[in-house]
Design a protein around this motif. Structure first.
Motif, PDB file in Angstrom:
ATOM      1  N   VAL A   1       0.842  -1.204   0.000  1.00  0.00           N
ATOM      2  CA  VAL A   1       0.000   0.000   0.000  1.00  0.00           C
ATOM      3  C   VAL A   1       0.877   1.255   0.000  1.00  0.00           C
ATOM      4  O   VAL A   1       0.630   2.203  -0.743  1.00  0.00           O
ATOM      5  CB  VAL A   1      -0.964  -0.005   1.216  1.00  0.00           C
ATOM      6  N   GLN A   2       1.941   1.260   0.807  1.00  0.00           N
ATOM      7  CA  GLN A   2       2.861   2.403   0.849  1.00  0.00           C
ATOM      8  C   GLN A   2       3.606   2.553  -0.486  1.00  0.00           C
ATOM      9  O   GLN A   2       3.821   3.665  -0.965  1.00  0.00           O
ATOM     10  CB  GLN A   2       3.851   2.254   2.002  1.00  0.00           C
ATOM     11  N   ASN A   3       4.008   1.422  -1.074  1.00  0.00           N
ATOM     12  CA  ASN A   3       4.666   1.475  -2.393  1.00  0.00           C
ATOM     13  C   ASN A   3       3.755   2.163  -3.407  1.00  0.00           C
ATOM     14  O   ASN A   3       4.186   3.044  -4.148  1.00  0.00           O
ATOM     15  CB  ASN A   3       5.012   0.071  -2.899  1.00  0.00           C
ATOM     16  N   TYR A   4       2.508   1.757  -3.452  1.00  0.00           N
ATOM     17  CA  TYR A   4       1.553   2.332  -4.399  1.00  0.00           C
ATOM     18  C   TYR A   4       1.328   3.818  -4.124  1.00  0.00           C
ATOM     19  O   TYR A   4       1.347   4.639  -5.031  1.00  0.00           O
ATOM     20  CB  TYR A   4       0.222   1.566  -4.347  1.00  0.00           C
ATOM     21  N   ALA A   5       1.155   4.171  -2.854  1.00  0.00           N
ATOM     22  CA  ALA A   5       0.852   5.557  -2.485  1.00  0.00           C
ATOM     23  C   ALA A   5       2.013   6.510  -2.807  1.00  0.00           C
ATOM     24  O   ALA A   5       1.793   7.672  -3.115  1.00  0.00           O
ATOM     25  CB  ALA A   5       0.494   5.638  -1.001  1.00  0.00           C
ATOM     26  N   THR A   6       3.242   6.011  -2.749  1.00  0.00           N
ATOM     27  CA  THR A   6       4.411   6.876  -2.978  1.00  0.00           C
ATOM     28  C   THR A   6       4.972   6.744  -4.392  1.00  0.00           C
ATOM     29  O   THR A   6       5.940   7.418  -4.731  1.00  0.00           O
ATOM     30  CB  THR A   6       5.531   6.541  -1.978  1.00  0.00           C
ATOM     31  N   GLY A   7       4.375   5.878  -5.219  1.00  0.00           N
ATOM     32  CA  GLY A   7       4.859   5.713  -6.590  1.00  0.00           C
ATOM     33  C   GLY A   7       6.123   4.882  -6.684  1.00  0.00           C
ATOM     34  O   GLY A   7       6.826   4.932  -7.683  1.00  0.00           O
ATOM     35  N   ARG A   8       6.428   4.103  -5.678  1.00  0.00           N
ATOM     36  CA  ARG A   8       7.643   3.286  -5.698  1.00  0.00           C
ATOM     37  C   ARG A   8       7.404   2.032  -6.519  1.00  0.00           C
ATOM     38  O   ARG A   8       6.403   1.347  -6.362  1.00  0.00           O
ATOM     39  CB  ARG A   8       8.051   2.930  -4.272  1.00  0.00           C
ATOM     40  N   ASP A   9       8.342   1.732  -7.403  1.00  0.00           N
ATOM     41  CA  ASP A   9       8.243   0.555  -8.270  1.00  0.00           C
ATOM     42  C   ASP A   9       9.654   0.008  -8.451  1.00  0.00           C
ATOM     43  O   ASP A   9      10.460   0.568  -9.184  1.00  0.00           O
ATOM     44  CB  ASP A   9       7.637   0.950  -9.616  1.00  0.00           C
ATOM     45  N   ASP A  10       9.974  -1.082  -7.778  1.00  0.00           N
ATOM     46  CA  ASP A  10      11.334  -1.622  -7.778  1.00  0.00           C
ATOM     47  C   ASP A  10      11.629  -2.554  -8.950  1.00  0.00           C
ATOM     48  O   ASP A  10      12.683  -3.182  -8.984  1.00  0.00           O
ATOM     49  CB  ASP A  10      11.592  -2.369  -6.458  1.00  0.00           C
ATOM     50  N   ARG A  11      10.733  -2.624  -9.912  1.00  0.00           N
ATOM     51  CA  ARG A  11      10.995  -3.485 -11.070  1.00  0.00           C
ATOM     52  C   ARG A  11      12.042  -2.843 -11.979  1.00  0.00           C
ATOM     53  O   ARG A  11      12.167  -1.609 -12.023  1.00  0.00           O
ATOM     54  CB  ARG A  11       9.704  -3.738 -11.855  1.00  0.00           C
ATOM     55  N   PRO A  12      12.813  -3.642 -12.729  1.00  0.00           N
ATOM     56  CA  PRO A  12      13.831  -3.082 -13.617  1.00  0.00           C
ATOM     57  C   PRO A  12      13.242  -2.094 -14.626  1.00  0.00           C
ATOM     58  O   PRO A  12      12.123  -2.275 -15.113  1.00  0.00           O
ATOM     59  CB  PRO A  12      14.394  -4.303 -14.337  1.00  0.00           C
ATOM     60  N   LEU A  13      13.977  -1.035 -14.906  1.00  0.00           N
ATOM     61  CA  LEU A  13      13.678  -0.027 -15.921  1.00  0.00           C
ATOM     62  C   LEU A  13      12.444   0.819 -15.607  1.00  0.00           C
ATOM     63  O   LEU A  13      11.923   1.510 -16.480  1.00  0.00           O
ATOM     64  CB  LEU A  13      13.540  -0.655 -17.309  1.00  0.00           C
ATOM     65  N   GLN A  14      11.969   0.785 -14.366  1.00  0.00           N
ATOM     66  CA  GLN A  14      10.807   1.586 -13.982  1.00  0.00           C
ATOM     67  C   GLN A  14      11.260   2.844 -13.244  1.00  0.00           C
ATOM     68  O   GLN A  14      12.227   2.807 -12.483  1.00  0.00           O
ATOM     69  CB  GLN A  14       9.865   0.782 -13.082  1.00  0.00           C
ATOM     70  N   ASN A  15      10.545   3.957 -13.481  1.00  0.00           N
ATOM     71  CA  ASN A  15      10.792   5.153 -12.689  1.00  0.00           C
ATOM     72  C   ASN A  15      10.469   4.844 -11.247  1.00  0.00           C
ATOM     73  O   ASN A  15       9.603   4.017 -10.957  1.00  0.00           O
ATOM     74  CB  ASN A  15       9.924   6.316 -13.181  1.00  0.00           C
ATOM     75  N   ASN A  16      11.157   5.508 -10.346  1.00  0.00           N
ATOM     76  CA  ASN A  16      11.029   5.132  -8.956  1.00  0.00           C
ATOM     77  C   ASN A  16      11.197   6.331  -8.050  1.00  0.00           C
ATOM     78  O   ASN A  16      12.013   7.204  -8.317  1.00  0.00           O
ATOM     79  CB  ASN A  16      12.111   4.099  -8.630  1.00  0.00           C
ATOM     80  N   ASN A  17      10.424   6.386  -7.011  1.00  0.00           N
ATOM     81  CA  ASN A  17      10.637   7.331  -5.925  1.00  0.00           C
ATOM     82  C   ASN A  17      11.285   6.556  -4.795  1.00  0.00           C
ATOM     83  O   ASN A  17      10.783   5.515  -4.383  1.00  0.00           O
ATOM     84  CB  ASN A  17       9.306   7.915  -5.433  1.00  0.00           C
ATOM     85  N   VAL A  18      12.403   7.053  -4.309  1.00  0.00           N
ATOM     86  CA  VAL A  18      13.085   6.380  -3.217  1.00  0.00           C
ATOM     87  C   VAL A  18      12.893   7.206  -1.954  1.00  0.00           C
ATOM     88  O   VAL A  18      13.021   8.428  -1.968  1.00  0.00           O
ATOM     89  CB  VAL A  18      14.586   6.212  -3.529  1.00  0.00           C
ATOM     90  N   ILE A  19      12.563   6.530  -0.876  1.00  0.00           N
ATOM     91  CA  ILE A  19      12.328   7.193   0.404  1.00  0.00           C
ATOM     92  C   ILE A  19      13.498   6.862   1.327  1.00  0.00           C
ATOM     93  O   ILE A  19      13.889   5.697   1.459  1.00  0.00           O
ATOM     94  CB  ILE A  19      11.004   6.721   1.026  1.00  0.00           C
ATOM     95  N   PHE A  20      14.063   7.899   1.946  1.00  0.00           N
ATOM     96  CA  PHE A  20      15.150   7.725   2.885  1.00  0.00           C
ATOM     97  C   PHE A  20      14.650   8.026   4.286  1.00  0.00           C
ATOM     98  O   PHE A  20      13.850   8.944   4.489  1.00  0.00           O
ATOM     99  CB  PHE A  20      16.306   8.683   2.568  1.00  0.00           C
TER     100      PHE A  20
END
Length: 163
Positions: free
Chosen positions: A129-148
């Motif tokens: 749910v958090q991945n979806y809400a923040t736009g995180r997508d760890d699949r190869p070649l996908q744009n990603n938002n990383v949270i620190f």
């Protein structure tokens, strides 16, 4: 080659990374090594054989910041404009040795101040749910938002950017 500021520590090896560009040629067989010089650590990428094509090249090396905190003040007497600089240059060394030929203009980049160590820094695990809400997508070649996530060793007592 890259000349790093004094007191940075580097791992014994580094890794060539394929650039995420479908039109880019495969990365060449680069060799990577570092040595400690009187001016600071020197990282050198070499092409043992073949051709190094013009374009973006990438590599990774583990590094440690200096152990003691210091400030990087403005300094008009350096090529980067601050006391601490990173220096970059490319050259072609004739087979069998000789005087290197510069391939590009040398460049420098400003270093940064080293502050007291953080107590903790990490990339937290997220729920789906958090991945979806923040736009995180760890699949190869996908744009990603990383949270620190991080924890400081002392309170910030002034209004300033934390970079």
């Amino acid at each position: 080659q890259i000349l790093a500021p004094q007191n940075f520590k580097f791992a014994d090896d580094c890794y060539i990374i394929r650039v995420n560009d479908p039109s880019a040629p495969a990365p060449p067989a680069l060799a990577c090594a570092h040595v400690l010089t009187p001016a600071g650590p020197r990282i050198r990428l070499t092409v043992p054989s073949g051709v190094l094509y013009a374009g973006l090249q990438a590599f990774a090396i583990l590094a440690d910041n200096p152990r003691e905190p210091y400030r990087n003040y403005a300094n008009a007497g350096t090529s980067c404009g601050t006391d601490t600089c990173w220096y970059f240059n490319t050259s072609k060394v004739p087979i069998g040795g000789g005087v290197p030929e510069a391939l590009d203009m040398p460049a420098s980049a400003q270093g940064y101040s080293v502050n007291d160590k953080m107590l903790e820094a990490r990339i937290p695990s997220l729920t789906s749910v958090q991945n979806y809400a923040t736009g995180r997508d760890d699949r190869p070649l996908q744009n990603n938002n990383v949270i620190f996530a991080f924890q400081l060793s002392s309170n910030v007592t002034r209004d300033a950017e934390m970079v």
